[in-house]
Design an enzyme around this catalytic site. Structure first.
Site, PDB file in Angstrom:
ATOM      1  N   GLU A 137      -1.649   6.012  -8.939  1.00 28.43           N
ATOM      2  CA  GLU A 137      -2.581   7.002  -8.375  1.00 28.43           C
ATOM      3  C   GLU A 137      -2.458   8.337  -9.095  1.00 28.43           C
ATOM      4  O   GLU A 137      -1.368   8.817  -9.363  1.00 28.43           O
ATOM      5  CB  GLU A 137      -2.334   7.194  -6.868  1.00 28.43           C
ATOM      6  CG  GLU A 137      -3.265   8.253  -6.270  1.00 28.43           C
ATOM      7  CD  GLU A 137      -3.360   8.238  -4.742  1.00 28.43           C
ATOM      8  OE1 GLU A 137      -3.146   7.176  -4.131  1.00 28.43           O
ATOM      9  OE2 GLU A 137      -3.664   9.304  -4.173  1.00 28.43           O
ATOM     10  N   ASP A 171       0.852  -1.189   0.000  1.00 30.89           N
ATOM     11  CA  ASP A 171       0.000   0.000   0.000  1.00 30.89           C
ATOM     12  C   ASP A 171       0.894   1.249   0.000  1.00 30.89           C
ATOM     13  O   ASP A 171       1.810   1.365   0.825  1.00 30.89           O
ATOM     14  CB  ASP A 171      -0.857  -0.061   1.282  1.00 30.89           C
ATOM     15  CG  ASP A 171      -1.953   0.968   1.318  1.00 30.89           C
ATOM     16  OD1 ASP A 171      -2.425   1.384   0.244  1.00 30.89           O
ATOM     17  OD2 ASP A 171      -2.369   1.345   2.436  1.00 30.89           O
TER      18      ASP A 171
HETATM   19  P1  13P Z   1      -8.759   4.898   5.828  1.00 30.73           P
HETATM   20  O1  13P Z   1      -7.842   5.761   6.651  1.00 30.73           O
HETATM   21  O2  13P Z   1     -10.001   5.646   5.471  1.00 30.73           O
HETATM   22  O3  13P Z   1      -9.062   3.606   6.473  1.00 30.73           O
HETATM   23  O4  13P Z   1      -8.006   4.594   4.441  1.00 30.73           O
HETATM   24  C1  13P Z   1      -7.041   3.570   4.363  1.00 30.73           C
HETATM   25  C2  13P Z   1      -6.277   3.599   3.100  1.00 30.73           C
HETATM   26  O5  13P Z   1      -6.590   4.282   2.142  1.00 30.73           O
HETATM   27  C3  13P Z   1      -5.095   2.734   3.022  1.00 30.73           C
HETATM   28  O6  13P Z   1      -4.396   2.917   1.831  1.00 30.73           O
HETATM   29  O1  G3H Z   2      -2.943   4.825   3.681  1.00 34.16           O
HETATM   30  C1  G3H Z   2      -2.607   4.712   4.844  1.00 34.16           C
HETATM   31  C2  G3H Z   2      -2.867   3.467   5.598  1.00 34.16           C
HETATM   32  O2  G3H Z   2      -3.886   3.689   6.528  1.00 34.16           O
HETATM   33  C3  G3H Z   2      -1.606   2.956   6.237  1.00 34.16           C
HETATM   34  O3  G3H Z   2      -1.277   3.717   7.346  1.00 34.16           O
HETATM   35  O4  G3H Z   2       1.098   4.244   6.896  1.00 34.16           O
HETATM   36  O5  G3H Z   2       0.158   4.457   9.208  1.00 34.16           O
HETATM   37  O6  G3H Z   2       0.532   2.193   8.195  1.00 34.16           O
HETATM   38  P1  G3H Z   2       0.222   3.657   7.951  1.00 34.16           P
HETATM   39 ZN    ZN Z   3      -4.459   4.915   1.074  1.00 38.00          ZN
END
Ligand code: 13P
Ligand code: G3H
Ligand code: ZN
Length: 335
Positions: free
Chosen positions: A150, A98
């Site tokens: 993105e 992510d």
């Molecule tokens: P939220 O903070 O709304 O849960 O979004 C999570 C997210 O986009 C992780 O990439």
């Molecule tokens: O997009 C963000 C996600 O909620 C991940 O959060 O970077 O604090 O692990 P983090």
């Molecule tokens: Zn995100």
């Protein structure tokens, strides 16, 4: 080099094709520890939903990159065993990076067995975003790993990036971006944002119960994007609803969350009726986990066995993920 195929994981290509066709979204849930991964797998298997296990770079540092690889593999093996025990069909599981911010991070995840990566070049210029994303796609596709790019910036705090204001995705840029990069899916910005404070109270109205009602997502932008790239898989980040019930439990048990406002679930449900086929949810899990632990500590001040408070937290997560799959994303029964 460990291939995700050897770990029993799936990339997102087929998942997204089915989701776009069937008008539902595949859940993408973040995890950092064992209880979260157990809850995600249990809920998704029992609701027969495909699932994307998401790891941020912060999670990778927290949980250790080597251990994470085995957690991904362990998730698949646990799912297979539970499926056999319960007489359920096995579900597809993707392990996804992510908000990857560099080529090197994406490459490292691909080499350690991730089946999907996000390269988030949304903070770069359009040209630099294309160049970076294309480089990741070219590398990832050699191993049949799928890539999310993105366009547009979401407000809020992520590991590598802090954005005060969101910049909506410009529909006129999507054709060139998708064409030149070769990405498999596209994250867009239409009013969602990261974290538990997605809107300021002054941007919202209040309902009879005093709950904040935020402004609607920009479905007009989503519609324009879909017209430009019909059926192309779209991703929504920042899609937690920030449930008032969880916030209430937290604050009644020693917490101090203020002005927590999320995206109403009806808005996410509406988005799944389009080409939105992946919905990212992290904050709602954090909130329910914290609510369960805070309540447990308040009710049982002498408790010190982590299993005693992480167990109820895991149960709260299972309930929440099942609810999302069944009532919000429409992914239940679609494995
Ligand atoms: P939220 O903070 O709304 O849960 O979004 C999570 C997210 O986009 C992780 O990439
Ligand atoms: O997009 C963000 C996600 O909620 C991940 O959060 O970077 O604090 O692990 P983090
Ligand atoms: Zn995100």
């Amino acid at each position: 080099m460990t291939s995700y195929k050897d770990l029993g994981l799936s990339n997102t290509r087929e998942m997204f094709a089915k989701a776009v066709d069937g008008k539902f979204a595949v859940p993408a849930y973040n995890f950092n520890n064992m209880e979260q991964i157990q809850a995600i797998i249990t809920a998704c298997l029992e609701t027969q939903s495909p699932v994307i296990l998401q790891v941020s770079s912060g999670a990778r540092k927290y949980a250790d990159q080597t251990l994470l690889k085995y957690m991904g593999q362990g998730a698949v093996e646990m799912m297979k065993r539970m499926a056999a025990e319960k007489g359920l069909k096995e579900i597809p599981i993707a392990l996804h990076l992510d908000h990857g911010d560099t080529f090197e991070l994406c490459k490292s995840c691909i080499e350690s067995g991730f089946s999907s990566v996000m390269i988030d070049g949304s903070h770069h210029s359009f040209e630099d975003n294309i160049a970076l994303t294309k480089k990741v796609v070219e590398y990832a596709h050699k191993f049949d790993v799928t890539v999310e790019g993105e366009l547009g910036v979401l407000a809020g705090i992520e590991d590598a990036v802090v954005a005060e204001h969101s910049t909506y995705t410009q529909p006129e840029e999507v054709v060139e971006f998708v064409g030149k990069t070769g990405v498999d899916s596209l994250a867009i910005s239409i009013g969602t944002s990261h974290g538990a404070n997605k809107f300021k109270p002054q941007q919202c109205t209040k309902n009879k119960e005093g709950v904040y009602i935020p402004p609607a997502l920009r479905f007009d932008i989503l519609e324009q994007i879909e017209k430009k790239i019909p059926g192309f898989p779209i991703v929504l980040h920042g899609s937690s609803s920030v449930p008032v019930d969880a916030v209430k439990i937290i604050n009644e048990n020693g917490g101090a969350l203020k002005d927590s406002i999320g995206i109403p679930e009806e808005q996410i449900r509406k988005a799944t009726q389009s080409a939105v086929c992946k919905v990212n949810i992290d904050s709602d899990g954090r909130l329910w986990m914290t609510a369960a632990i805070r309540k447990h500590f308040k009710d049982n001040p002498a408790e010190f066995d982590p299993r005693k408070y992480l167990g109820p937290a895991r149960d709260a997560l299972i309930k929440m993920y099942k609810h999302k799959n069944e009532n919000v994303l429409g992914s239940a029964g679609k494995a």
